[in-house]
Design an enzyme around this catalytic site. Structure first.
Site, PDB file in Angstrom:
ATOM      1  N   GLU A  80       0.830  -1.192   0.000  1.00 53.03           N
ATOM      2  CA  GLU A  80       0.000   0.000   0.000  1.00 53.03           C
ATOM      3  C   GLU A  80       0.869   1.249   0.000  1.00 53.03           C
ATOM      4  OE1 GLU A  80      -2.369  -0.830   3.424  1.00 53.03           O
ATOM      5  OE2 GLU A  80      -1.032   0.234   4.787  1.00 53.03           O
TER       6      GLU A  80
ATOM      7  N   ARG B  78      -7.555  -9.025  19.648  1.00 52.61           N
ATOM      8  CA  ARG B  78      -7.039  -9.422  20.957  1.00 52.61           C
ATOM      9  C   ARG B  78      -6.858  -8.169  21.794  1.00 52.61           C
ATOM     10  NH1 ARG B  78      -1.930  -7.453  20.321  1.00 52.61           N
ATOM     11  NH2 ARG B  78      -0.987  -7.619  18.255  1.00 52.61           N
TER      12      ARG B  78
END
Length: 680
Positions: free
Chosen positions: A200, A292
């Site tokens: 990207e 998480r």
């Protein structure tokens, strides 16, 4: 609620989970590798079970073994912490199949968000802004380079299954693409078992802002505001703070709602973090979601008055979220600094060794800090190690997380600076001095933030080495003389006998002493040796060094703390001896001064030159040089891997490679010669 849980992790997060579980009346089971048999997390849990050798892939990453331990010990749930199996969807599914509760999101949510490529596709469908790039399945090098050329340089390569800055490379030119891709894929397969990457556009001066989200099984989902994690090195976070400086209420709401929408889109449950990359103009793009708890979660806890681990346990047990969105107000400002065993002056290389001394600032552990709804503790420390523990090459070299809270950012900055000045470690290199410069620097203190802050301010963050001040030399000299005097008195049958002590008494003359102290500039590349002249007189000493000529006396001494008067100046410090090195902590700085005792080193010779050595223990992952090869200065010769980070050993000058001593896959000790090299 659970009565017993297994913690499938190590270090500070295992200790953190154990502390909250204890407060909730829940028993804990630790698992540990052979390298962690005497670790802190083993000591703080109610039970502990050995699961394998030191290597994580043979212990902490063996899911079936961990599940077997949970079943055998009667645990009802498994908390994965962060890292290791925390984002492993197959492990979450295996827990469910075994009748155990996985304290985290369902496997389906992890699969949707665990792949950066799939997550970006999902966000694109949900109309969340994305950075221009390629997130597809095709992975052949030529095609990926074509995508990099299309996107336009600089380009950022990222491991699709990655996190923690591992498997990431910034590429400035098309001709550098393939070499960077190979390195990125090697690191990705080593860290995550998957070498798929995405590419990207690399934004200039972006900020890294993340939103903490939490969802339960009753359809409720909230965001606990944002954290600014812009200060990074090698794409790994160094400082984190909450709330983000300059964040408007409107922008906070927009980002928070986008994060909640992302979580709901995948049926998320538990704690998660949606990460955004933000431009200086306020525009933001989705980057990834970490399924998480994050390392930096304490700053969120400090400003919201919550215990996110307790929330995890309650949600996993089927309870509703403890608070609604309207109840999650921001109180004050919090900053977290990661104390690492690493050497910033040597490219942040990990430092391996034993914590011979660790003195932390006036702080509280999590379970003692603050009260819900009240002001948190000013200083908090989350750590998985104790004085005497070893930092091994097998795991992340984090020593502790230092977290401060203030009524506003100014107070938090002042508390962090003071806490770093009081944090004393002997036995290995740390980043404490670097963090102090970073916190006190103009860029961070003024909130001029972006992910390139460290590189942009390298001149002030990595200043030219300065010689040790006379005060530090005087403290080291006093400590040495005091130690010799104490030993002499202890060994003498008659302490009052002037012939049997080392206090400096002489008949009809003055005792003069020359001490040779070498300042290694806190492990920088330069050294300087000082001749410290001491002349004894009944009231103390007279010191001569570096143009200073003054009387020296000890005004107070208690253990390692020393107060002296040098001329008209009072100096206070803490001196710790480690072998021949006197570690002097004074004025918020740390000086390592080596006492050059000629008797102790008689007969020693210098190591043979011409051999490039390993900067740390690790594994050889690539060898680019051959015996007889002529190379130029800067050419890559060997690539080593330690703690899942790659380090390139380059030619120090033009010359000839005479012999290659290791091959790919070999384990190498710290300081071992890698190849024989002859300079041109």
């Amino acid at each position: 609620m659970f009565t017993k849980i297994l913690i499938a992790n190590r270090g500070e997060i295992a200790c953190r989970v154990a502390a909250t579980a204890r407060r909730m009346g829940i028993k804990t089971v630790a698992v540990y590798s052979e390298a962690d048999a005497d670790s802190k997390h083993v000591a703080v849990c109610d039970e502990a079970v050995l699961i394998g050798p030191a290597a994580a892939k043979e212990s902490y990453l063996v899911g079936e073994r961990i599940i077997a331990v949970a079943m055998a010990t009667g645990a009802q749930a498994i908390h994965p912490g962060y890292g290791f199996l925390s984002e492993n969807a197959d492990f979450a599914d295996a827990c469910a199949e075994a009748g155990l509760v996985f304290i985290g999101p369902p496997g389906s949510a992890m699969r949707a968000m665990g792949s950066k490529s799939a997550a970006k596709s999902l966000m694109e469908t949900a109309n969340v802004p994305l950075v221009p790039g390629y997130h597809g399945e095709r992975q052949d090098p030529e095609f990926l380079q074509e995508q990099g050329d299309r996107i336009g340089y600089p380009v950022l390569l990222k491991a699709s299954a990655g996190g923690g800055g591992k498997g990431m490379r910034v590429i400035e030119r098309s001709e550098d693409f393939k070499a960077a891709l190979e390195s990125c894929k090697r690191e990705a397969i080593s860290s995550f078992g998957d070498d798929k990457v995405l590419a990207e556009k690399y934004l200039t001066r972006p900020r890294h802002i993340e939103i903490q989200v939490f969802a339960d099984t009753h359809g409720n989902c909230v965001y606990l505001h944002e954290r600014d994690c812009s200060v990074q090195r090698r794409h790994q976070k160094v400082l984190e703070e909450a709330p983000a400086p300059g964040m408007s209420a409107k922008r906070r709401n927009e980002m928070g709602e986008a994060a909640v929408a992302a979580a709901k889109a995948v049926g998320y449950v538990g704690a998660g973090t949606v990460e955004f990359i933000a431009n200086q103009d306020g525009s933001f793009y989705f980057m990834e979601m970490n399924t998480r708890l994050q390392v930096e979660h304490p700053v969120t806890e400090m400003i919201t008055g919550t215990d996110l681990v307790e929330w995890q346990l309650r949600v996993a047990a089927g309870q509703k979220l403890p608070k609604t969105q309207d109840e999650l107000a921001i109180n004050g400002h919090s900053i977290e600094a990661r104390i690492y065993a690493e050497n910033p002056e040597k490219g942040f290389l990990p430092s391996i060794g034993t914590l011979r001394h660790m003195d932390t600032p006036g702080a509280v552990s999590f379970e003692l800090g603050g009260t819900p709804g009240g002001a948190p503790a000013a200083v908090r420390i989350d750590s998985g190690v104790r004085e005497g523990d070893a930092i091994s090459p097998f795991y992340d070299p984090m020593i502790a997380k230092l977290i401060v809270w203030g009524a506003d950012r100014t107070q938090a900055l002042a508390r962090m600076s003071q806490a770093l000045a009081e944090f004393q470690i002997v036995g290995l290199a740390t980043n404490i001095a670097f963090l102090k410069r970073l916190v006190e620097g103009a860029a961070f203190s003024s909130a001029d933030l972006d992910t390139g802050l460290i590189e942009r301010n390298s001149g002030t963050l990595f200043p030219k080495a300065k010689a040790a001040p006379v005060g530090a030399l005087a403290l080291a000299a006093v400590a040495l003389i005091g130690e010799e005097t104490h030993k002499s008195a202890a060994a003498s049958a008659n302490p009052d006998d002037p012939w049997g002590n080392a206090r400096g008494w002489r008949l009809n003359s003055a005792y003069q002493r020359q001490l040779s102290l070498t300042d290694d500039y806190s492990a920088a590349t330069d050294t300087k040796t000082y001749a410290v002249g001491l002349t004894y007189h009944p009231g103390g000493w007279h010191l001569e060094v570096g143009g200073v000529d003054a009387d020296l006396s000890v005004t107070a001494r208690a253990g390692s703390e020393v107060s002296i008067k040098l001329g008209a100046t009072s100096i206070h410090g803490n001196v710790r001896r480690d072998g021949d090195v006197f570690h002097v902590f004074t004025g918020g700085r740390h000086f390592a001064l080596t006492y050059n005792d000629p008797m102790a080193h008689a007969g020693e010779t210098e190591a043979p030159g011409g051999r490039l050595t390993a900067p740390m223990p690790g594994k050889v992952v690539a060898v680019m040089a051959k015996a007889g090869q002529v190379v130029q200065k800067g050419d890559a010769l060997v690539i080593m891997e330690a703690m899942k980070m790659e380090h390139t050993i380059a030619a120090p000058s033009d010359g000839l490679v005479e012999e290659v001593l290791y091959q790919v896959g070999d384990q190498v000790a710290d300081g071992a010669p890698l190849l024989a090299f002859k300079a041109a």
